[in-house]
Write an enzyme that holds these catalytic residues in place. Structure first.
Site, short mmCIF file in Angstrom:
data_model
loop_
_atom_site.label_atom_id
_atom_site.label_comp_id
_atom_site.label_asym_id
_atom_site.label_seq_id
_atom_site.Cartn_x
_atom_site.Cartn_y
_atom_site.Cartn_z
CB CYS B 161 -14.92 -9.51 -10.41
SG CYS B 161 -14.76 -9.05 -8.75
CG HIS B 162 -16.17 -11.75 -13.37
ND1 HIS B 162 -16.62 -11.91 -12.23
CD2 HIS B 162 -15.23 -12.52 -13.65
CE1 HIS B 162 -15.85 -12.82 -11.70
NE2 HIS B 162 -14.82 -13.20 -12.50
N GLY B 163 -16.18 -7.30 -15.15
CA GLY B 163 -16.76 -6.35 -16.13
C GLY B 163 -18.30 -6.00 -16.24
#
Lengths: 421, 207
Positions: B161-163
Site C-alpha cells: 500500500c505505502h511501501g
C-alpha cells in the site's frame, strides 16, 4: 401593484392556489426564492456548477432509492446482490452506473463550484456562513462517498474501509477502542457494512438535504456574488430591484437548463460508453469480492479523495506514531472552512486583484491536481517527493493568504457590473 | 402576589429544565452508542484459533485468520535466524520498545518469537492496516508490485500500500510510513507444533 402582507395573501386570488396560499405560503415562497429573487445579470460559465450539483444530488437520491430495493447489506450477500442488479434486474445496470458515475460527477461539479468561490471571492463577508454550510456539505459528501464505496463489498471496498477506519486508530489514547467501536467487530465485518449502509442511505442523505436547504436559504438571504465581486444592491430601480439584477426565474432557470442539458450529454456519454472511466470511477480490484487475507497490490482511493490521501502519505511517522499524517489530512480539509477570514484583500474578484493572488491560485490549482496524481500512483519514484512539495504549496496558499492578499496592490473596482449595459 | 415577572426565578427554572433534559438525553444516548460496540456474537467469534505448523517446510509461510485478521506463521531458515540481529542499525525500533507484543515475545529481542524457527505475527501493516506480502529473498533482484526493494534487502515483509518494509521478525525499517513493528498476538506453541493464537498458555488437549 400594492405591497404589504395583506396583498401577499390576496395576490394569487381564488382557485386552488388561493386556497393553498391562505394556508401555506406557496406563492410567497415561489416569489421569494425564484420569480422575485434577483441574481446578478453577469453570471458566467462558473455559475453553472451550483445548479449542476443539485441535479446530481437528485440523481443520487433517486437512483440510490432504487438500488436499495435490490441490494442486500450483508457481508455474505452484498457482492452478489450487486452482480444481481447488474445482470438480472431490468435496467439495474443503468441505475447503478447512473449512481456510480453520479458520485464522481458530484465531486467534479463541487470542486469546480468551490474553485469559483476562490476566483470571485464568494466566501467573503457577508457570505461566511453560506461558505461554511457549503464546506459542511463537502465534508458530509466525503463521508457519504466513502461509505457508499464500501457497500459493493469488493476487495477495494474492503481494504479502502480498512485503511480509512484505521486512520482513527492513530489518535492517542482513544484510537484503538474508537476503531473497534466504528467497526463493531475486531475487523471490517458484516456489522461494519450494515451500519455504513444505514448511514449511507438514511442518516447522511437526510443531513445533506437539510444542509443544502440551509445553503440555499443563506444564499437567498445575502444574495448571490458575481464575477465582479461587487454588491448589486447599491443601484436600484424605482421598485427597489437592483439595476444589475434579473429575476432568477425565468432568466436563470432557462439559462441553467442549457447548462444542465450539456452536462447530461457528457454524463450520459460516460454512463453508456465508459462507466468505469478507465478504472478511475470504478476500480478494477473492486470487481472481485472482499478478501480479508489479500490486500490488492496497489491501494488507491477513488480519484476524488486522492489529493487528501496524497497529503496523508506525504507525512512520515514521527515520535513512534503516524498520527501526524492524519492530522495534516484533517487540517487540509478543515482549513478550507477558514477561507473567509484568511482572505484580507479589499476586493473580492480575481478580476481586480494583483498578480500575486493569481499566481498563488494557479500554484494551488496545479498542486491540487498534482496531489491527485500522486495519490493515485504507488509511493515510489518521484511521487513521494512531489507529494511533499505539493502539500507545502497547498497549505501555503491558505496560511500565507492573510499577508499576500492584504499587501497586494489591487485595481479599482467598478460601481456597476461589467460586460453588460 | 405581584404582577411583575420574576426574571431570576424564570432563568433558574429554565436552566434547571434544560439541565434535567440534557442529562436525560445523555442517558438515553447510551444504548444507541453502545449498540455500535462489538456484539456478543462478534465477541464469541473472536475466540482463539489453533494452527498445525508441523507440516511447514523451512522458508514456507502459513496465513490463518484470527478475529478476521490475517496472521503469518513463518518457518524461518536457520541462516535468516542467525542474521536477525545483524541489521539493527537499519531498523526503526530494533528492540520493539514502541511496538505491540506480549512481554514474553519482547524479551526474546531480535528473534521476536517463542520458537526462533517459527515467527508468528499479525499480517496487518502498522501504518494503515494493509496486509504486507512476504518478500523473503535476501537479494536486490526481488521485485514486488513493480517496486525494487533495493540492495541489502535482508528478506522480510513488504507492504504494497505505502511501501513499508519489515524484516523477518516483523521489525520495521527506518523512514517507513509504518511507525511500529508488526504486532505479535498472544500465542502458545504445544510440543507437537500446534500453535494456539489468541491465548498465552499452550493448549491443554494434545491430539
Amino acid at each position: 401593484m400594492a405591497a404589504g402582507p395583506e396583498s401577499a395573501h390576496t395576490a394569487s386570488g381564488g382557485g386552488l392556489l388561493g386556497w393553498i396560499d391562505q394556508r401555506f405560503p406557496l406563492s410567497k415562497l415561489w416569489r421569494e426564492q425564484a420569480s422575485e429573487y434577483y441574481a446578478p445579470k453577469n453570471f458566467n460559465f462558473w455559475y453553472y456548477f451550483g445548479v449542476l450539483s443539485l441535479v446530481v444530488l437528485v440523481n443520487q437520491l433517486v437512483t440510490g432509492i432504487f438500488l436499495t430495493m435490490s441490494y442486500k447489506p450483508s457481508a455474505a450477500e452484498a457482492f452478489s446482490s450487486i452482480e444481481y442488479i447488474m445482470r438480472d434486474v431490468d435496467g439495474g445496470w443503468l441505475i447503478r452506473y447512473m449512481h456510480s458515475t453520479g458520485a464522481s460527477a458530484f465531486f467534479i461539479v463541487i470542486y469546480l463550484h468551490m474553485f469559483r468561490a476562490l476566483l470571485y471571492g464568494s466566501a467573503r463577508k457577508p457570505r461566511e456562513l453560506l461558505w461554511i454550510f457549503g464546506c459542511l456539505i463537502f465534508l458530509l459528501l466525503m463521508a457519504e462517498a466513502f461509505m457508499g464505496y464500501v457497500l459493493p463489498w469488493g476487495n477495494m471496498s474492503y481494504w479502502g474501509a480498512q485503511v480509512i477506519v484505521s486512520l482513527f486508530g492513530s489518535l492517542p489514547w482513544i484510537g484503538a477502542s474508537l476503531v473497534e467501536w466504528i467497526r463493531g467487530d475486531y475487523y471490517i465485518a458484516d456489522a461494519t457494512l450494515n451500519r455504513f449502509f444505514a448511514l449511507h442511505v438514511a442518516a447522511l442523505p437526510l443531513a445533506l438535504v437539510f444542509l443544502v436547504i440551509a445553503h440555499l436559504m443563506a444564499l437567498h438571504e445575502v444574495g448571490s456574488n458575481n464575477p465582479d465581486g461587487i454588491d448589486i444592491h447599491k443601484y436600484n430601480d424605482e421598485k427597489g430591484h437592483p439595476l444589475d439584477g434579473v429575476p432568477f426565474h425565468p432568466y436563470y432557470t432557462v439559462k441553467d437548463l442549457v447548462g444542465v442539458a450539456f452536462f447530461l450529454l457528457l454524463f450520459c456519454a460516460v454512463i453508456f460508453f465508459a462507466p468505469t472511466f478507465g478504472g478511475l470511477f470504478l476500480e478494477s480490484p473492486n470487481f472481485e469480492p472482499a478478501n480479508p487475507l489479500q490486500t490488492p497490490p496497489h491501494i488507491a482511493p477513488v480519484w476524488y479523495f486522492t489529493p487528501f490521501y496524497a497529503m496523508l502519505r506525504a507525512v512520515p511517522s514521527f515520535a513512534g506514531t503516524q498520527v501526524w499524517g492524519v492530522l495534516v489530512m484533517g487540517a487540509s480539509v478543515l482549513i478550507i472552512f477558514f477561507l473567509p477570514w484568511l482572505d484580507r484583500s479589499p476586493v473580492r474578484s480575481i478580476r481586480y486583484r494583483g498578480p500575486i493572488y493569481k499566481v498563488m491560485l494557479g500554484i494551488f490549482a496545479v498542486s491540487f491536481i498534482a496531489l491527485a496524481v500522486c495519490g493515485l500512483k504507488p509511493p515510489a519514484g518521484i511521487y513521494p517527493t512531489l507529494a511533499k512539495v505539493c502539500t507545502v504549496l497547498y497549505f501555503s496558499f491558505f496560511l500565507l493568504m492573510p499577508w499576500y492578499t492584504k499587501y497586494e496592490r489591487v485595481k479599482p473596482v467598478p460601481e456597476r457590473v461589467t460586460g453588460h449595459d | 402576589m405581584s404582577d411583575e415577572v420574576d426574571h431570576s426565578r424564570r432563568r433558574l427554572l429554565t436552566a434547571a429544565t434544560v439541565g434535567t433534559g440534557a442529562i436525560g438525553v445523555a442517558f438515553a444516548a447510551v444504548p444507541f452508542l453502545a449498540s455500535w460496540k462489538p456484539s456478543a456474537r462478534a465477541k464469541a467469534l473472536g475466540a482463539p484459533v489453533e494452527v498445525d505448523a508441523s507440516k511447514l517446510e523451512a522458508g514456507q509461510m502459513l496465513k490463518v485468520v484470527w478475529r478476521g485478521q490475517p496472521v503469518f506463521v513463518v518457518r524461518r531458515v536457520q541462516a535468516v535466524v542467525d542474521q536477525l540481529s545483524g541489521h539493527d542499525d537499519m531498523l526503526a525500533d530494533p528492540k520493539s520498545e514502541d511496538s505491540v507484543q506480549p512481554d514474553y515475545i519482547k524479551s526474546t529481542g531480535a528473534v521476536r518469537a517463542r520458537n526462533p524457527d517459527y515467527w508468528v505475527g499479525l499480517a496487518v501493516c502498522t501504518h494503515l492496516g494493509c496486509s504486507p506480502l512476504g518478500a523473503f529473498e535476501p537479494n536486490n533482484s526481488f521485485q514486488v508490485g513493480g517496486t525494487d526493494l533495493g540492495a541489502n534487502w535482508p528478506g522480510g515483509f513488504y507492504c504494497p500500500c505505502h511501501g513499508s518494509k519489515y524484516d523477518l521478525s516483523g521489525r520495521v525499517f527506518k523512514s517507513m510510513p509504518a511507525p511500529k513493528n508488526l504486532t505479535v498476538p498472544p500465542y502458545a506453541i504445544a510440543a507437537n507444533l500446534r500453535i494456539a493464537i489468541g491465548v498465552d498458555d499452550a493448549p491443554k488437549t494434545v491430539s
